[in-house]
Structure formats: structure tokens, C-alpha cells
Design a protein around this motif. Structure first.
Motif, PDB file in Angstrom:
ATOM      1  N   THR A 158       0.839  -1.189   0.000  1.00  0.00           N
ATOM      2  CA  THR A 158       0.000   0.000   0.000  1.00  0.00           C
ATOM      3  C   THR A 158       0.880   1.248   0.000  1.00  0.00           C
ATOM      4  O   THR A 158       1.813   1.339   0.783  1.00  0.00           O
ATOM      5  N   ALA A 159       0.556   2.159  -0.883  1.00  0.00           N
ATOM      6  CA  ALA A 159       1.434   3.310  -1.022  1.00  0.00           C
ATOM      7  C   ALA A 159       0.793   4.583  -0.474  1.00  0.00           C
ATOM      8  O   ALA A 159      -0.434   4.712  -0.464  1.00  0.00           O
ATOM      9  N   ALA A 160       1.616   5.463  -0.028  1.00  0.00           N
ATOM     10  CA  ALA A 160       1.142   6.765   0.430  1.00  0.00           C
ATOM     11  C   ALA A 160       2.266   7.760   0.218  1.00  0.00           C
ATOM     12  O   ALA A 160       3.404   7.382  -0.057  1.00  0.00           O
ATOM     13  N   ASP A 161       1.930   9.028   0.353  1.00  0.00           N
ATOM     14  CA  ASP A 161       2.926  10.067   0.132  1.00  0.00           C
ATOM     15  C   ASP A 161       4.101   9.902   1.087  1.00  0.00           C
ATOM     16  O   ASP A 161       3.952   9.443   2.219  1.00  0.00           O
TER      17      ASP A 161
ATOM     18  N   ALA B  61      -2.142  -2.830   6.302  1.00  0.00           N
ATOM     19  CA  ALA B  61      -2.283  -1.528   5.656  1.00  0.00           C
ATOM     20  C   ALA B  61      -3.181  -1.692   4.449  1.00  0.00           C
ATOM     21  O   ALA B  61      -3.097  -2.689   3.737  1.00  0.00           O
ATOM     22  N   PHE B  62      -4.056  -0.761   4.248  1.00  0.00           N
ATOM     23  CA  PHE B  62      -4.879  -0.797   3.045  1.00  0.00           C
ATOM     24  C   PHE B  62      -5.359   0.614   2.755  1.00  0.00           C
ATOM     25  O   PHE B  62      -5.261   1.518   3.600  1.00  0.00           O
ATOM     26  N   GLN B  63      -5.887   0.751   1.561  1.00  0.00           N
ATOM     27  CA  GLN B  63      -6.334   2.071   1.149  1.00  0.00           C
ATOM     28  C   GLN B  63      -7.846   2.107   1.221  1.00  0.00           C
ATOM     29  O   GLN B  63      -8.528   1.172   0.800  1.00  0.00           O
TER      30      GLN B  63
ATOM     31  N   SER C 258     -10.781   4.734   0.203  1.00  0.00           N
ATOM     32  CA  SER C 258     -10.999   5.975  -0.551  1.00  0.00           C
ATOM     33  C   SER C 258      -9.698   6.782  -0.576  1.00  0.00           C
ATOM     34  O   SER C 258      -8.688   6.269  -0.998  1.00  0.00           O
ATOM     35  N   ASP C 259      -9.684   7.985  -0.079  1.00  0.00           N
ATOM     36  CA  ASP C 259      -8.436   8.752  -0.191  1.00  0.00           C
ATOM     37  C   ASP C 259      -7.642   8.711   1.107  1.00  0.00           C
ATOM     38  O   ASP C 259      -6.884   9.619   1.409  1.00  0.00           O
ATOM     39  N   GLN C 260      -7.861   7.670   1.864  1.00  0.00           N
ATOM     40  CA  GLN C 260      -7.124   7.536   3.107  1.00  0.00           C
ATOM     41  C   GLN C 260      -6.316   6.251   3.075  1.00  0.00           C
ATOM     42  O   GLN C 260      -6.731   5.255   2.474  1.00  0.00           O
ATOM     43  N   VAL C 261      -5.177   6.281   3.722  1.00  0.00           N
ATOM     44  CA  VAL C 261      -4.466   5.039   3.913  1.00  0.00           C
ATOM     45  C   VAL C 261      -4.699   4.652   5.376  1.00  0.00           C
ATOM     46  O   VAL C 261      -4.568   5.476   6.272  1.00  0.00           O
ATOM     47  N   VAL C 262      -5.118   3.416   5.543  1.00  0.00           N
ATOM     48  CA  VAL C 262      -5.483   2.960   6.885  1.00  0.00           C
ATOM     49  C   VAL C 262      -4.494   1.902   7.319  1.00  0.00           C
ATOM     50  O   VAL C 262      -4.139   1.012   6.545  1.00  0.00           O
ATOM     51  N   ILE C 263      -4.048   2.038   8.543  1.00  0.00           N
ATOM     52  CA  ILE C 263      -3.145   1.027   9.084  1.00  0.00           C
ATOM     53  C   ILE C 263      -3.737   0.533  10.394  1.00  0.00           C
ATOM     54  O   ILE C 263      -4.036   1.334  11.287  1.00  0.00           O
TER      55      ILE C 263
ATOM     56  N   LEU D  42      -3.902  10.106   1.921  1.00  0.00           N
ATOM     57  CA  LEU D  42      -2.914   9.508   1.031  1.00  0.00           C
ATOM     58  C   LEU D  42      -1.784  10.473   0.753  1.00  0.00           C
ATOM     59  O   LEU D  42      -0.655  10.098   0.560  1.00  0.00           O
ATOM     60  N   SER D  43      -2.156  11.715   0.697  1.00  0.00           N
ATOM     61  CA  SER D  43      -1.145  12.697   0.350  1.00  0.00           C
ATOM     62  C   SER D  43      -1.415  13.970   1.140  1.00  0.00           C
ATOM     63  O   SER D  43      -2.553  14.333   1.371  1.00  0.00           O
ATOM     64  N   MET D  44      -0.343  14.609   1.521  1.00  0.00           N
ATOM     65  CA  MET D  44      -0.524  15.862   2.249  1.00  0.00           C
ATOM     66  C   MET D  44      -0.397  17.039   1.313  1.00  0.00           C
ATOM     67  O   MET D  44      -0.496  18.183   1.727  1.00  0.00           O
TER      68      MET D  44
END
Lengths: 890, 80
Positions: A603-606, A650-652, A654-659, A753-755
Motif C-alpha cells: 500500500t502506497a502513500a505520500d 495496511a490498506f487504502q 478511498s483517499d485515506q491510507v489505513v493502518i 494519502l497525500s498531504m
């Protein structure tokens, strides 16, 4: 101090250390995982190689020791225990600390040498003592691993051969070593000759060009064409260690004693040899060794030194030096003396073991049940066949005779019918082609029988010359290297097909993103322009064209934005990869058993989000292990497996990454939390009594809360979950804690996901000034009549769906003069209901404006210390929007 | 400089590294052919040794260093 080379090294070293550490953890669970072991070894090996570029001996020694241990693990002489993993990890940590020091100061800390020595000693203590017995065992265990043609041994100077023979007779394994350095080895800094300086117990060394020398004018001094051949009494392990970087260019094989004994020299009899022979045979048959020795000395004195007979006599003396001389061998030498044949190499080698060596002959006979040839016999036949290969015509006749006789003898000794052979020799007068063909058939028909009775080679027979797997020309001449490197040689360092990766400084990506941000903002001014075109200049046509253009630019800008976001996206595994180590260490220290399961690490995030995640996650994991997971005994008593399970998922969404971090420990007891909170004065008893269980659990998020009865060094230092919450919230995320007593706890972190892009709502306050309020704080917008506002002392509040919400005026908060208010009581106030933590707060503003995506730029320079603001953003019409930081403001 | 050609001899001294192979080869190819003096030599890099083995110059003095004397000298003699 720090050079670009060093910086690269630091970067590379960190990667390698990480790789090695995670590999070690995998290995601890699955010690037989050969690919991982190789990976770890390679990482450490590469690290050592790179470290050699710098003057950091302490570093180098430690890494070297680690490499040796890993190498021992790899060849199975050391077992990888948990303690050893601990030790190796300690060493890696130490190296990691040094790498940091190198990055900062360019040198190692002053205590590095001492630390290095201690750790190195501890590592080296793990290594097995070089044990000749073991080496011998290793040699006999895998005799077929290396096929080494030993013919050259016979060409060694007699004195060296006899010396080696003595060693071998004393039970010491003599190893034959053939080293063919790679042609370009000088370029990799190797000096093969220098290696031989380090060979312990070097018994013989010869050097020869692998091919004829090139003409002088085209001689390339930097292409290594030499072949090194040596005999050594050193244990195999030592040699393999010494040559471990070129092990694939080295062939090693134990030399059976009889192979060292050969009789060479000019043909010809000395005077009185006939007489001597009669006497000697007599003495040999009665076992009068002392007499025989005296006779032999006398004969030797009378015999020319270079004569073959002289050599035979010297060999005989060497044999007689043995306290219990070997009648078979002595007989063999006497035979050879009697026949006076030019017993070059294989022929005499053939006679030795075949007829007379007690070690070998029972072996030969017992294996050589009719129809089958023992490996020794095969080897002999093989070498005979090689003698028949086209060579100098001059010596052909001699060779033919010798071959004919030897083969006949071998066949006889093996109980095979030698009639066909003798016939061929007699009839054809020994045409080499015929004989060679006959030998070939002999060897081939035996192939099946030979292997069916094959119990592997014994020490005396197996290693002799060609491996049956490589019959024919492949094994001929110098081709003995065909067997290649022993299993487990240094694996090639090239990683084929590695994806091409561009390493870019983060600053450049950030700059690019800032530029794209500017573009987005400038693009936003096009609609303003369109409106102006229509209203001010009255050209609707123009306005539409501008809007069309805007649509195109807008789409491109958005694509660019998502592209640059993708560049900045990192998989969460970046943070996760240090967790296995952490969990392992912490669990071991606490005496608990825990298994960490990681899911969704791709799972990717900024990048910024990922970087923020590290510490909170670390803290949560520690907490889970420290407070959540029970001791194994407790777990078993509670009916759970002793091994606790920590799940990091970890998973995505909508526009959030959840851990989510889930443990199956004891869970959180709301009552205990409540009591602890009251005891610590975090909350009053009356308030505590009214809290729901979930609310009680949430108390752990309050600053200054820590339930651990004993403050451990792991967690519960008073900087508890509140730090986690603060950090996550600063990044625009949220933390949810849920727990079932006795079954475990789940901490759920949600992060954007991104700031890079912040969604804000614009509000107007203080008479037309615009302010941005981050959308994630906003619960709702309401309009309430002024009459609904209640005053409680100096504060105002209003009731929203039967809950009392405190009311604050944004202009007052910001210190702006409130607007004069005209109007009646029916006028409505615009109230922005924001959520701060668990509380709702109403903010009175002048007007609500639209929501929009902005690129938030934090204050820097003199403005950096400004309280209450998160930063600024540029609006499409060029105005600056101040974005509020409600947490600080309220 | 471990390889030091003089008018009559080519001195090979001290520890020879790989970088000395080319100068040695050049010195050996230069005219007039001169013998090499190895007495002062304590190590011959394989590349240097290779040059000596390939060119087979006359050897004025042999190295005294034990390893070279024991194992390399026979090679140099053999080759001649």
C-alpha cells in the motif's frame, strides 16, 4: 570531510544493512532458506567490499568477521541459533551506528576499534576451530564435488613429492590445489601469488602458463594466463577460506598418498642393479626392512642421480622411512626397477595402487566384481586412453607398449577378461586408434556396472583423477577444472534484469511539486479572467474561449499533479521493514513470544505521510507487546496459543491510507483505565463515572496517561498514546482505538494519502477577510438565530441536537475588531461546527464561502513562529489565503 | 620505483605491485637486452612474475626473500 564517494557508500551501506537484518530474521525462522542466506551473505560481502575503499579498519574487521560467520553458516559448519542471530544483529547495529557516524563526521567514533575487536572476537568464537579431522571428513564426504586432474602432481619435483608423501603417510590429508585466476583478475586487485604466500603448510607450488606465451610484442602483462598448482597439508577449510573470493577458480582435491609416489627419470640401469634386486626382493619378502634400507642406500650411492633407477631407489627409501613399511608398495617399486620401463606419470601411478597398494588393492578387487571396474581402475584406464591421444610421434612406440601392459594388468586385477585387449595389442602391433577405441568401449560398457556398485569413492580411490561423470576429452589435459567450483561458491554479484531506477534527491521532486502547485493556482485564475472578459469587456465569445482553454489546462495540471504524487508515493513497507526486528527484540527482552504478520505492505502513500508513520507505529507496537501481549504462561492459561499474533495491516480506503495494528493480547480494561486516569488526576471521579467503556478506553489518548504499573524502558514513559495522536493528527489523520477485554486491541490509524493538497473551506471573518479552515476539522455548518445563543457567564453556547456546543467568535479569536452589528434578534449567525478531538466547537464567522483544494505552504522565515496558522495558499485571483490551525487557535 | 633499469641491469627491488608489470616489460624489451637483478625484491606481483616468465630474461641475482627463493626461483630457473 564527506566525499561523494562516502555519501554513496553510506547510502548503499544502509540498504545493505537493512537487507541483511531482515534476511537474518527470516533465517531465524527458516534456517534452511538458502536463497535468503545467500542474500544476507552477499549483502555483508558487498558491504565489506565497499568498506575496503575507505580507511576504516575497525568497520572492515567487524564486517569481515560477520562475513566469515555467515560463510560458515552457509557451508553448514555453524548452526544459526537465535543467539547467533542476536550477535549478528548486534554487529549489524554497531555497523549501522558507524555508518551514521561516517555520514556525519566522515570518521568512525574513537571507541570503534575496541568495540570492533570485542564484537569480532565474539563472532570469531562462533567459528569452528580449524580441525584437520573435520577437513579430512569434508574432503571425503564430497569427493566428487571437485574433479581435479592430478596428473600434474607427478610432474612435481621429486623431493617435494616425497615430502608430501611423508605427510600423507602420517595420516595428514594432502590437498592438491589448482587455481586458474580469471584473465582479468589483476583489475580486481587480486594477486594470486600473494594468496599462496598465505597458504599454510605449502608443500609444493608450480606455475605454468595456461597457454603458450604470446609473442613478446603482443604480450599483455595484465592478462593473467598463469595456472597455479600446489600441494598443501593445510585443512581444506583453511584453504577454502583463503581462496573464498576466487573459489570458483580453484579446484581442490585430496591426494591419495600413492599418487605422490612416482618414479621418473632417465631410463637406464645403474651398475649391479640386477644383484641388488635379487637381494632386495629377498629382504622384502622376509620383511627385513632395516637390511633392505641399508642395501638400498648402498645401491643408491652407486646409481646415477638422474637415472630412473635412482628415483626408484629414493622412493623406496621414502617408503622404508615408514615405521611399518608397506610390502605391497615396496614390491611395486622393485618391480618398476626391474622392468626399467620409462614409468612416466600415470603408468607408474597405475602400477602402484593397482597391484601393490594394500589400501587400494582390496578395494579394487572387492569392487571389481566381474563386469565392473572400481573407480581407481576406471581412472587408470582413463589416463591410459589419454596417453594414446595424438602426440609426439617419437615417443609413441614407448607409450604404446606401456599402455598395452598397464591395461592388461588392470583388467587382470579386476577379474575382467583381458583376452580381447591382448589380442588387439598383439595383432595390430598396437595402433593407437584401435587401442583408444577399445579402451573407450571398455569404459563405456562399464559405465552402468561401475555406477551400480558405486558406493561413492573412498578416500583412496574416489579423488583419483577424472570424475566418471566427465569421461573423455573434457577431463583430458588441464581440463580437470571441468568440475567447476565446489557447491556454494561465491555467487555472481550481478543482478540480471534489475529494473532501472533513478535516484532523485527529494528536494528536486518537491521543487517540481511546488511548481506544479503554482501552475494549479495560476490555472485557477483563468475563470476569473473569463468572468472579467464577459463583465468588463462584454465579450462572451472571448469568455467561452478562455473557459475552453481553461478546461484543457486544468486537465493537464491535474494529470501532472497526480503524476508527481505518484513519484512521491512510497509503499508502507518502507516503514514496516524495521518492525520484524523490533518485535523480535522487544518480545525477547520481555520474555514474550510474538509473531508479527504484515499485510498490505505494498500500500502506497505520500512520502511525508510514510515518514510520519514510523514513530507512532513503533510506539503502538511497543505498547501492544508491553501492555497487550501476555506472558506465554498467562496466554496458555487463558486458552490462547503461547505465540501471540501481532497483525499490522495496511490498506487504502478511498483517499485515506489505513493502518491497523491488532494484537490478540489481554485487551484494555476500561475500569482499570478509569481508575488509573482518576489516580493520575487526568480526569475527575465524577466525570469518569459517566464515561462509556469506549470513552474510558479513549482516555489513554490523554496527555500524561500511562497505565504500566512499572515504568518499563519500552513504553509507558508517560509519553503515551497522546504523542501518537498528536503526530497523526498533525498529518491530518485520526486514531481509533478499540479493544475487547481478553481478546485483544486494535489501533486504527487513518491518514490522508497525500498531504500535498489540502481541502479547505473558506470563510469570511473580520469584515471581508478570507480564512481557510481544513475540511477534516469541519463537522457541519449551521445557521442559528441569535436568540438561540445562551450565555453562560462570559462564554456563549448553543444547543445543537440536544448537545451543548460552546460558541466562539473567529474574529475575536484572531484579535480582529468585531463588526458593528445592526439588526434584530431574528438575524442568524453563520456557525461553523468544528470537531477538535472528541469535542464539538461552534465558530461564528461572517460568511461561509466555497471549499477548495489548495497547496498549503507552511510559514517560514520570520513568520514561522506565528501561532494559530497552518500556512498560506495562493488564490486564483492572486490573493493570499491564510489557513488556520484550529488546534493551536482554540 | 621497484623497477629500476640501469645501463647494464634491470633492478627489481622491494615489493612489486601490478603497476610495475608494464615498466618491467618495457625495460625488458628495450635494447640492449639486460639481465634482471632480483636480489632486493621482496614480493613479485603475479603480473610482474608473468612478465619475467614470458620474457625469460637472463637473471643476474635471485631474490633472497624466503617465499620467493623457495617457490618462485625454481619457476624462473625452470623456464629458462
Amino acid at each position: 570531510m564527506t566525499t561523494p564517494l562516502l555519501l554513496r557508500f553510506v547510502e548503499e551501506a544502509r540498504d545493505l544493512l537493512q537487507l541483511a537484518a531482515s534476511g537474518l530474521l527470516t533465517l531465524e525462522r527458516a534456517p534452511d532458506n538458502a536463497p535468503t542466506l545467500n542474500e544476507v551473505f552477499r549483502a555483508v560481502h558487498t558491504l565489506k567490499g565497499s568498506a575496503g575503499l575507505f580507511d576504516i579498519p575497525a568497520f572492515l574487521h567487524l564486517v569481515h568477521a560477520g562475513e566469515d560467520v555467515l560463510s560458515a553458516v552457509r557451508d553448514g559448519s555453524v548452526v544459526l541459533t537465535s543467539d547467533l542471530v542476536d550477535l549478528l544483529l548486534d554487529a549489524l547495529d554497531r555497523v549501522g551506528a558507524w555508518v551514521d557516524a561516517l555520514a556525519e563526521t566522515g570518521t568512525l567514533p574513537a571507541d570503534a576499534d575496541g568495540l570492533s575487536r570485542d564484537l569480532t572476537l565474539r563472532l570469531r568464537a562462533v567459528l569452528p576451530e580449524p580441525d584437520p579431522q573435520e577437513a579430512a571428513n569434508a574432503a571425503t564426504a564430497a569427493p566428487a564435488a571437485v574433479a581435479l586432474d592430478l596428473d600434474w602432481v607427478l610432474a612435481l619435483p621429486e623431493a617435494e613429492r616425497l615430502a608430501a608423501f611423508h605427510q600423507a603417510r602420517r595420516g595428514q590429508t594432502v590437498l592438491a590445489l589448482e587455481y586458474r585466476p580469471a584473465g582479468d583478475c589483476f583489475y580486481s586487485g587480486e594477486d594470486p601469488l600473494a594468496l599462496f604466500r598465505q597458504v599454510p603448510d605449502l608443500l609444493a607450488l608450480t606455475l605454468a602458463p595456461a597457454e603458450p606465451w604470446a609473442p613478446l610484442d603482443s604480450l599483455d602483462p595484465y592478462a593473467c594466463v598463469l595456472v597455479f598448482r600446489a600441494l598443501t597439508g593445510a585443512p581444506r577449510l583453511d584453504i577454502e577460506t583463503l581462496f573464498r573470493y576466487v573459489i570458483e577458480q580453484v579446484a581442490l582435491a585430496p591426494v591419495p598418498p600413492e599418487a605422490l609416489l612416482a618414479v621418473t627419470g632417465e631410463p637406464g640401469m645403474g651398475p649391479m642393479i640386477e644383484d641388488y634386486l635379487v637381494q632386495a626382493r629377498d629382504q622384502a619378502s622376509t620383511g627385513a626392512w632395516d637390511d633392505l634400507r641399508a642395501t638400498t642406500r648402498l645401491a643408491l650411492d652407486l646409481t646415477g642421480e638422474t637415472l630412473q633407477a635412482g628415483a626408484a631407489l629414493r622412493a623406496l627409501l621414502a617408503l622404508l622411512d615408514d615405521p611399518a613399511p608397506d610390502p605391497g608398495w615396496i614390491q611395486a617399486v622393485l618391480d618398476c626397477l626391474a622392468t626399467g620401463q620409462p614409468l612416466a606419470g600415470p603408468d607408474s601411478g597405475g602400477r602402484g595402487p593397482e597391484k601393490d597398494t594394500p589400501d587400494a588393492s582390496p578395494d579394487l578387487v572387492s569392487r571389481g566384481a566381474p563386469g565392473g571396474l572400481s573407480p581407481t581402475a576406471r581412472a587408470l584406464l582413463e589416463s591410459q586412453r589419454r596417453l594414446l591421444e595424438p602426440g609426439e610421434r617419437a615417443t609413441l612406440q614407448g607409450r604404446l607398449v606401456a599402455v598395452g601392459r598397464t591395461v592388461a594388468n588392470v583388467l587382470e586385477a579386476c577379474g575382467q577378461d583381458g583376452a580381447a585387449w591382448r589380442e588387439a595389442v598383439a595383432v595390430d602391433g598396437g595402433r593407437p586408434e584401435t587401442l583408444a577405441r577399445l579402451l573407450e568401449t571398455l569404459l563405456e560398457t562399464d559405465q552402468g556396472a561401475g555406477s551400480s556398485d558405486g558406493r561413492g569413492g573412498g578416500a583412496s580411490s574416489g579423488p583419483v583423477s577424472s570424475d566418471p561423470a566427465f569421461p573423455g576429452p573434457a577431463a583430458a589435459g588441464g581440463g580437470g577444472m571441468a568440475g567447476g567450483a565446489p557447491a556454494g561458491g561465491v555467487v555472481s554479484e550481478t543482478h540480471p534484469g534489475a529494473p532501472r531506477i533513478l535516484k532523485v534527491d527529494q528536494g528536486r521532486v518537491d521543487a517540481l511539486m511546488a511548481l506544479i502547485g503554482e501552475l494549479v493556482v495560476s490555472k485557477n485564475s483563468l475563470p476569473f479572467l473569463a468572468r472579467r472578459a464577459e463583465t468588463v469587456f462584454g465579450s462572451r465569445e472571448m469568455a467561452r474561449e478562455i473557459k475552453d482553454l481553461y478546461a484543457v489546462v486544468d486537465r493537464l495540471a491535474q494529470e501532472m499533479q497526480s503524476a508527481i504524487m505518484a513519484v512521491r508515493m512510497l509503499p508502507v513497507s518502507e516503514v514496516f521493514e524495521r518492525f520484524p526486528r523490533l518485535v523480535r527484540d522487544v518480545a525477547r527482552r520481555l520474555g514474550k513470544q510474538a509473531d508479527l504478520v504484515i499485510e498490505g505492505e505494498e500500500t502506497a502513500a505520500d512520502k511525508n505521510i510514510i515518514e510520519i508513520l514510523g514513530d507512532p507505529l513503533l510506539h503502538i507496537l511497543r505498547n501492544a507487546l508491553d501492555h497487550g501481549v501476555e506472558l506465554p504462561a498467562e496466554r496458555v492459561a487463558a486458552g490462547k496459543p503461547a505465540l501471540a499474533r501481532l497483525l499490522v495491516r495496511a490498506f487504502q480506503e478511498s483517499d485515506q491510507v489505513v493502518i491497523e495494528i491488532t494484537d490478540d493480547g489481554r485487551g484494555i480494561d476500561p475500569d482499570r483505565i478509569r481508575e488509573a486516569a482518576i489516580a493520575k488526576g487526568v480526569i475527575s471521579a465524577e466525570r469518569a463515572a459517566r464515561l462509556s467503556p469506549q470513552e474510558s478506553i479513549n482516555l489513554v489518548f490523554l496527555p500524561g496517561f500511562s497505565t504500566a504499573s512499572a515504568v518499563s524502558d519500552l513504553s509507558g514513559r508517560g509519553v503515551g498514546m497522546d504523542v501518537v495522536v498528536t503526530t497523526i493528527e498533525k498529518a491530518g489523520g485520526s486514531v481509533v482505538l478499540s479493544s475487547v477485554a481478553g481478546q485483544g486491541t486494535t489501533v486504527r490509524l487513518s491518514l490522508p494519502l497525500s498531504m500535498a493538497v489540502t481541502r479547505v473551506m473558506m470563510v469570511e471573518a473580520g469584515g471581508g477577510q478570507l480564512f481557510g479552515i481544513p475540511m477534516d476539522h469541519i463537522a457541519e455548518t449551521v445557521r442559528i438565530p441569535r436568540t438561540a445563543i445562551r450565555r453562560i457567564k462570559h462564554s456563549e453556547a448553543f444547543v445543537l441536537r440536544s448537545a451543548l456546543v460552546p460558541l466562539l467568535h473567529l474574529d475575536a479569536l484572531l484579535g480582529i475588531e468585531p463588526q458593528a452589528w445592526f439588526g434584530d434578534e431574528t438575524e442568524e449567525e453563520a456557525v461553523l461546527v468544528v470537531r477538535l478531538g472528541q469535542n464539538l466547537i461552534g465558530l461564528v464567522v461572517d460568511h461561509f464561502r466555497e471549499g477548495m483544494d489548495i497547496i498549503l505552504k507552511p510559514f517560514d522565515g520570520v513568520l514561522a513562529g506565528l501561532h494559530g496558522y497552518a500556512g498560506t495558499a495562493l488564490l486564483g485571483d492572486g490573493r493570499v489565503l491564510l489557513v488556520l490551525n484550529l488546534k493551536e487557535l482554540l | 620505483m621497484p623497477v629500476r633499469p640501469t645501463e647494464t641491469l634491470i633492478h627489481v627491488e622491494g615489493g612489486c605491485g601490478p603497476e610495475d608489470a608494464l615498466p618491467l616489460l618495457e625495460a625488458l624489451q628495450a635494447l640492449p637486452p639486460r639481465p634482471v637483478a632480483l636480489a632486493e625484491c621482496v614480493h613479485l606481483h603475479t603480473a610482474v612474475l608473468q612478465v619475467l616468465m614470458a620474457v625469460r630474461p637472463a637473471v643476474e641475482t635471485l631474490p633472497a626473500e624466503p617465499f620467493l627463493a623457495r617457490w618462485v626461483v625454481p619457476v624462473l630457473k625452470d623456464e629458462r
